[in-house]
Every structure is written in C-alpha cells, then in structure tokens.
Design an enzyme around this catalytic site. Structure first.
Site, PDB file in Angstrom:
ATOM      1  N   GLY A 276      -6.294  17.757  34.469  1.00 54.13           N
ATOM      2  CA  GLY A 276      -7.734  17.624  34.386  1.00 54.13           C
ATOM      3  C   GLY A 276      -8.189  17.158  33.017  1.00 54.13           C
ATOM      4  N   GLY A 277      -9.448  17.404  32.730  1.00 59.48           N
ATOM      5  CA  GLY A 277     -10.014  16.983  31.459  1.00 59.48           C
ATOM      6  C   GLY A 277     -10.786  15.691  31.593  1.00 59.48           C
TER       7      GLY A 277
ATOM      8  N   LEU B  98      -3.509  20.870  35.993  1.00 62.25           N
ATOM      9  CA  LEU B  98      -4.291  21.000  37.215  1.00 62.25           C
ATOM     10  C   LEU B  98      -3.527  20.457  38.414  1.00 62.25           C
ATOM     11  CD1 LEU B  98      -7.260  21.781  38.173  1.00 62.25           C
ATOM     12  CD2 LEU B  98      -7.739  19.327  38.016  1.00 62.25           C
TER      13      LEU B  98
ATOM     14  N   ARG C 103     -11.072   7.542  25.885  1.00 61.49           N
ATOM     15  CA  ARG C 103     -11.427   8.740  26.639  1.00 61.49           C
ATOM     16  C   ARG C 103     -12.901   9.090  26.509  1.00 61.49           C
ATOM     17  NH1 ARG C 103      -6.809  11.341  28.887  1.00 61.49           N
ATOM     18  NH2 ARG C 103      -8.343  12.697  29.856  1.00 61.49           N
TER      19      ARG C 103
ATOM     20  N   HIS D 258       1.112  20.234  25.462  1.00 60.70           N
ATOM     21  CA  HIS D 258       0.802  20.391  26.883  1.00 60.70           C
ATOM     22  C   HIS D 258       1.286  19.216  27.722  1.00 60.70           C
ATOM     23  CE1 HIS D 258      -1.340  22.188  30.201  1.00 60.70           C
ATOM     24  NE2 HIS D 258      -2.179  21.168  30.334  1.00 60.70           N
TER      25      HIS D 258
END
Length: 295
Positions: A50-51, A120, A199, A275
């Site tokens: 996600g994000g 996610l 982003r 991550h």
C-alpha cells in the site's frame, strides 16, 4: 515502488506492452502480464503493498524480466490502486481484494497459481490461501500486513505513523512523502528527489486519494478481520516468509508467530534491508524466490 534496478540492463517488458485490463466480478482490474504463451505454464501472481502511489508496476515491474522466463507472471493493481477500480468496500480489504483476484483468475482460465505479495499484498495472499485454497500453490510473503504480530516493537510503528501522516493530510506535501518513503528503506540515499516527485504526483491524484480513503475506511470498519495472525495455523500452503532486518513498518519480530503457527513456513531475513526486500535486495530476492518456487 521502483527504487533500484537489478542491474541486468534494459528489460524487454515495458509498462505499455504488458498492460492489460479485464472485468471480473463486476469490477475492472488492471494488471501486467509477461512470460510463456504456453497455457500450461506455471502462474505467478504478484500483489503490491500500500501507500500513496503504490501500483503493481512500481513494486514489481523491475522483477518481471527475472520471473517471466519461468512463469506466466501477473502483476495486479489491487482494487483501490493504480488503474483498477476504486469501489466502496462491502467487507474488509483483504477479503475484498482476494475475491477480486480469484474472479480475475477465473476470467483468465487459471485454476492454480503461486502467489507473492508484499506488505498489504502479502495480507491479501494470506486471505487467498484461507478463502480460496484451491487456487493457491505456494506463497512468498514479504513483511505481510495482518500476518505480522509485533512481539517487541511498539505500535503503531514508524512507517505506519508516516503513512497516516500522508493519508490524513488535507494536502500531502513532498516532505510527507519523503518521510514516508525514507521509513521504507534501510539506505535513505535510495529516496531520490526524482522518486519523491514521482510518488508525490501520484499521491495528490484525486482518484488515488479516493481509493486510499475507501481502503482506510474498510480497515477502520472491520479491524478484527485484519488480524490474520489469528488464522495463521490454517494456512497449509508451503510458504516462504521474507523480511528486512531493519524493517520499520512491519518489524522482523512480527514474523515469529506466523513462523511458529504456519505448518509449512520458513523465514529468510535480509540484513541491511528495510520494508522493501524485493527492491533493496532485488537480485538475492529473485534467486531466493526462484529456488523456492522451483523456477
């Protein structure tokens, strides 16, 4: 998120020549496809995290050339992200997305697949294994949301706090994005100005913000459904758990309940990695996955 190249040079697979859309279960899903034309080839479905601005291509596009010689690879924009529909959810996100992916496989005539998911997307892969076990062969889960249960780390973690800052901001700023992206990696030098600009443009897109709000609302409405660790013992598919030792979103201590409870799980921890193991340790991650899946 595209952070680093695997160093193998230009890929024959581009965003445009792999892009596909298909209506499944009444909703439009966008995905990228590469690999053998043979209908009997093994299938690998990859689900992104996600994000803000997250998509299948930004996460796994750089890996497509490594996996496509061995599998028919589907990189799926989950509902609420990218060019897929962004509907109101009538159940928790993990189940909603898993049902949509199952419907997509049905439309494509795919009866079974390997699943790889990050964060996610890892949670959705777990729900696939629970709700649609006949479709799942083996699982590769990178710091999977919902399955991680932090034993020693305080919650919410740094990365989750940074994500909340972005999602709750009336107008996200570049500083919000840089803080969030930096929390995802071990080496902050990977968060370049170019990446932040890319982003940021995605984060302020009105459609993307609608998708993020609807997904966030579903997690708030069905919080217990997100506790996948409570059902880990029912995931019988052979599973490779991968984690970055320096993960500040889903820290590595979150791996151990799943590792203990899942009947056929093993864990690989990447040092000097946050991550996004599939990006920060791309070549090693790809070799590990191919070895596990028998590619």
């Amino acid at each position: 998120m595209t952070i680093i190249s695997d160093g193998r040079g230009p890929s024959p697979y581009t965003y445009e020549n792999t892009s596909r859309t298909r209506r499944a279960g009444g909703l439009v899903l966008h995905f990228h496809e590469g690999g053998p034309a043979d209908p009997g080839a093994p299938v690998l479905v990859m689900l992104h995290g996600g994000g803000p601005g997250a998509t299948a291509w930004s996460a796994f596009g750089p890996s497509l050339a490594a996996f496509a010689p061995h599998f028919r690879v589907l990189l799926v924009d989950q509902l609420g992200f990218g060019r897929s529909d962004k509907p109101e959810l009538d159940k928790d996100f993990f189940a909603f997305s898993a049902d949509a992916v199952a419907a997509l496989l049905g439309e494509l005539g795919i009866g079974k697949a390997h699943f790889a998911g990050a964060s996610l997307g890892g949670g959705v892969c777990v729900r696939m294994a629970l709700d649609h076990p006949d479709l799942v062969d083996q699982l590769v889960l990178t710091a999977p949301a919902g399955l991680a249960l932090n034993l020693f780390t305080a919650e919410p973690t740094e990365g989750v706090k940074r994500l909340v800052d972005v999602n709750l901001a009336a107008e996200p700023t570049r500083a919000h994005l840089r803080g969030f992206l930096t929390s995802l990696v071990h080496d902050p030098a990977l968060v370049t100005d170019e990446l932040v600009e890319e982003r940021y443009a995605q984060a302020i897109d009105p459609e993307a913000r609608i998708g993020a709000r609807r997904i966030g609302a579903a997690f708030a409405k069905w919080p217990e459904a997100g506790m996948l660790w409570r059902e880990a013992h029912r995931v019988t598919a052979p599973t490779l758990l991968t984690w970055g030792r320096e993960d500040r979103v889903n820290p590595v201590d979150g791996a151990f309940v799943a590792l203990k409870a899942m009947p056929d799980a093993r864990l690989h921890v990447f040092p000097r990695c946050g991550h996004l193991a599939y990006a920060e340790r791309a070549a090693e991650f790809q070799r590990l996955v191919l070895d596990f899946l028998g590619g």
